[in-house]
Design an enzyme around this catalytic site. Structure first.
Site, PDB file in Angstrom:
ATOM      1  N   LYS A  35      47.296  74.773 -31.948  1.00  0.00           N
ATOM      2  CA  LYS A  35      48.240  74.507 -33.038  1.00  0.00           C
ATOM      3  C   LYS A  35      47.916  75.381 -34.241  1.00  0.00           C
ATOM      4  O   LYS A  35      46.818  75.956 -34.323  1.00  0.00           O
ATOM      5  CB  LYS A  35      48.205  73.027 -33.403  1.00  0.00           C
ATOM      6  CG  LYS A  35      46.852  72.527 -33.795  1.00  0.00           C
ATOM      7  CD  LYS A  35      46.856  71.026 -33.952  1.00  0.00           C
ATOM      8  CE  LYS A  35      45.474  70.565 -34.353  1.00  0.00           C
ATOM      9  NZ  LYS A  35      45.464  69.282 -34.994  1.00  0.00           N
ATOM     10  N   TYR A 260      35.269  86.299 -63.917  1.00  0.00           N
ATOM     11  CA  TYR A 260      35.861  85.193 -64.685  1.00  0.00           C
ATOM     12  C   TYR A 260      34.811  84.142 -65.016  1.00  0.00           C
ATOM     13  O   TYR A 260      33.978  83.802 -64.173  1.00  0.00           O
ATOM     14  CB  TYR A 260      36.967  84.521 -63.866  1.00  0.00           C
ATOM     15  CG  TYR A 260      38.203  85.358 -63.688  1.00  0.00           C
ATOM     16  CD1 TYR A 260      39.044  85.651 -64.755  1.00  0.00           C
ATOM     17  CD2 TYR A 260      38.539  85.840 -62.425  1.00  0.00           C
ATOM     18  CE1 TYR A 260      40.192  86.413 -64.564  1.00  0.00           C
ATOM     19  CE2 TYR A 260      39.688  86.592 -62.226  1.00  0.00           C
ATOM     20  CZ  TYR A 260      40.506  86.879 -63.306  1.00  0.00           C
ATOM     21  OH  TYR A 260      41.632  87.623 -63.120  1.00  0.00           O
TER      22      TYR A 260
HETATM   23  C1  LIG Z   1      45.570  64.953 -31.024  1.00  0.00           C
HETATM   24  C2  LIG Z   1      44.568  66.052 -31.152  1.00  0.00           C
HETATM   25  N1  LIG Z   1      43.869  66.427 -30.075  1.00  0.00           N
HETATM   26  C3  LIG Z   1      42.959  67.404 -30.137  1.00  0.00           C
HETATM   27  C4  LIG Z   1      42.691  68.077 -31.298  1.00  0.00           C
HETATM   28  C5  LIG Z   1      41.663  69.165 -31.302  1.00  0.00           C
HETATM   29  O1  LIG Z   1      40.556  68.794 -32.024  1.00  0.00           O
HETATM   30  P1  LIG Z   1      39.242  69.706 -32.069  1.00  0.00           P
HETATM   31  O2  LIG Z   1      39.638  70.966 -32.740  1.00  0.00           O
HETATM   32  O3  LIG Z   1      38.292  68.897 -32.864  1.00  0.00           O
HETATM   33  O4  LIG Z   1      38.804  69.940 -30.667  1.00  0.00           O
HETATM   34  C6  LIG Z   1      43.376  67.714 -32.461  1.00  0.00           C
HETATM   35  C7  LIG Z   1      43.065  68.390 -33.718  1.00  0.00           C
HETATM   36  O5  LIG Z   1      43.283  67.940 -34.819  1.00  0.00           O
HETATM   37  C8  LIG Z   1      44.349  66.674 -32.387  1.00  0.00           C
HETATM   38  O6  LIG Z   1      45.031  66.302 -33.477  1.00  0.00           O
END
Ligand SMILES: Cc1ncc(COP(=O)(O)O)c(C=O)c1O
Length: 367
Positions: A35, A260
């Site tokens: 994602k 800054y």
């Molecule tokens: C439903 C779900 N599964 C898996 C993951 C993957 O998590 P990770 O990056 O900790 O493996 C996420 C990440 O937020 C998630 O929301």
């Protein structure tokens, strides 16, 4: 002309990480969570290396992956909104059922599109964010299974505390989830995939990748990073290096203040290199007067406040530094290595935040 700041993704290291995760959880399958553009690092490059079972957060990410890897299994892990359903059914994306109303809409869309829509039940066993509440789970699953046009592809849940192997919450969650799955199976439901583990549970809760579980989801471990807390049982390696170039090198006199807020005052004449990356590129402000970068394998402490496009570092340790020279902000140079987890510790955050915060002008180079 090349970009001033770039991130290098080591695809061979990425594949090694994937293989280590797959070997640990075997015979469970692995779903790669890509994602947010693979946490900002470039979903297409990641997808090329990582087989064909992917998880995303929302429809545009799903479509991008479907186009990039024809035939890939792409699953939305979070929620689906009514006006998104038709396009997702058409594209063959596996959809989450978070309530009966959504299941009905997916079933209707499947009828309109003359398709069978694959769905997975998302049970909220303790995350408190999205999904079917445990006391409604059995009825929702049974009624969904009777709807036309749906293929029940799986059931899953997500853990908020799995980074802590000592916390009893995760064990209770896993137990509750397993009970629900067993009860559903007694009532005749069948699930292709049963899963609860993300990276934290893979590292800390072996029962989350044993029967009845047959799939794990992994995101952060693919990049070689971890939650800051908890045990790290996987030996994965960082896959990304963030690099930039020196913009100017100057010998500045004692008493000169830098940047800054004038947060740093030179105690002696110092060779100061100004590097061409700042917080717009993803360098946390928290590195101000604390972090370091690497030039020609030498440690160069950050002195002065990080600004949007530039950062000043003490380059006294580097003999022959000049404008245009390569600077390693994250990654290995010589004997030293700076990881997203190091920055996370300085910023008081986690590696997800660091990796997802690389700026839009940072070129992604997979090699
Ligand atoms: C439903 C779900 N599964 C898996 C993951 C993957 O998590 P990770 O990056 O900790 O493996 C996420 C990440 O937020 C998630 O929301």
């Amino acid at each position: 002309m090349q970009r001033r700041v770039w991130v290098e993704i080591d695809l061979a290291a990425l594949k090694r990480n994937y293989d280590k995760i797959a070997a640990k959880v075997k015979p469970c399958e692995v779903l790669c969570v890509l994602k947010a553009n693979a946490y900002g690092l470039g979903v297409k490059d990641y997808a090329k290396v990582l087989g064909g079972n992917f998880g995303v957060a929302e429809p545009f990410e799903a479509l991008e992956l479907k186009r990039a890897v024809p035939g890939a299994r792409v699953q939305i892990l979070s929620s689906i909104l009514p006006d998104e359903i038709d396009d997702m059914v058409q594209a063959g994306v596996v959809l989450p059922v978070i309530d009966l109303a959504t299941a009905k809409l997916i079933s209707e869309a499947a009828g309109r599109r003359k398709k069978r829509a694959k769905v997975q039940f998302k049970l909220d066993t303790g995350m408190g964010r999205l999904g079917i509440k445990p006391d409604e789970a059995l009825e929702t699953m049974e009624r969904t299974a009777r709807l036309p046009g749906l293929e029940i592809d799986g059931v899953f849940s997500h853990c908020p505390m799995a980074y802590d192997p000592e916390d009893p919450f995760t064990g209770r969650q896993i137990k509750r989830f397993k009970e629900l799955v067993a009860q559903a199976e007694k009532r005749g439901l069948r699930f292709r995939y049963v899963h609860i583990a993300a990276s934290d549970a893979i590292n800390n809760f072996p029962e989350a990748y044993r029967k009845p579980f047959n799939l794990v989801r992994t995101g952060i471990n693919l990049h070689g990073s971890f939650d800051p807390n908890g045990r790290r049982s996987l030996k994965v390696e960082p896959v990304l290096s963030l690099k930039t170039r020196v913009a100017q090198v100057r010998e500045l006199e004692a008493g000169t203040t830098l940047g800054y807020g004038r947060t740093w005052c030179l105690k002696e004449r110092t060779k100061v290199a100004t590097i061409s990356a700042g917080y717009a590129d993803g360098l946390p402000l928290a590195l101000t007067n604390r972090g370091h970068v690497l030039i020609k394998g030498k440690v160069c402490p950050v002195i002065g406040r990080i600004s949007m496009d530039y950062t000043t570092v003490d380059a006294s340790a580097v003999d022959d530094v000049a404008p245009g020279d390569e600077v390693t902000c994250l990654g290995r140079s010589g004997r030293h290595c700076v990881t997203p987890d190091d920055w996370a510790a300085l910023k008081g955050t986690h590696a997800y935040d660091i990796i997802c915060s690389l700026g839009s002008r940072v070129e992604r180079r997979a090699k």
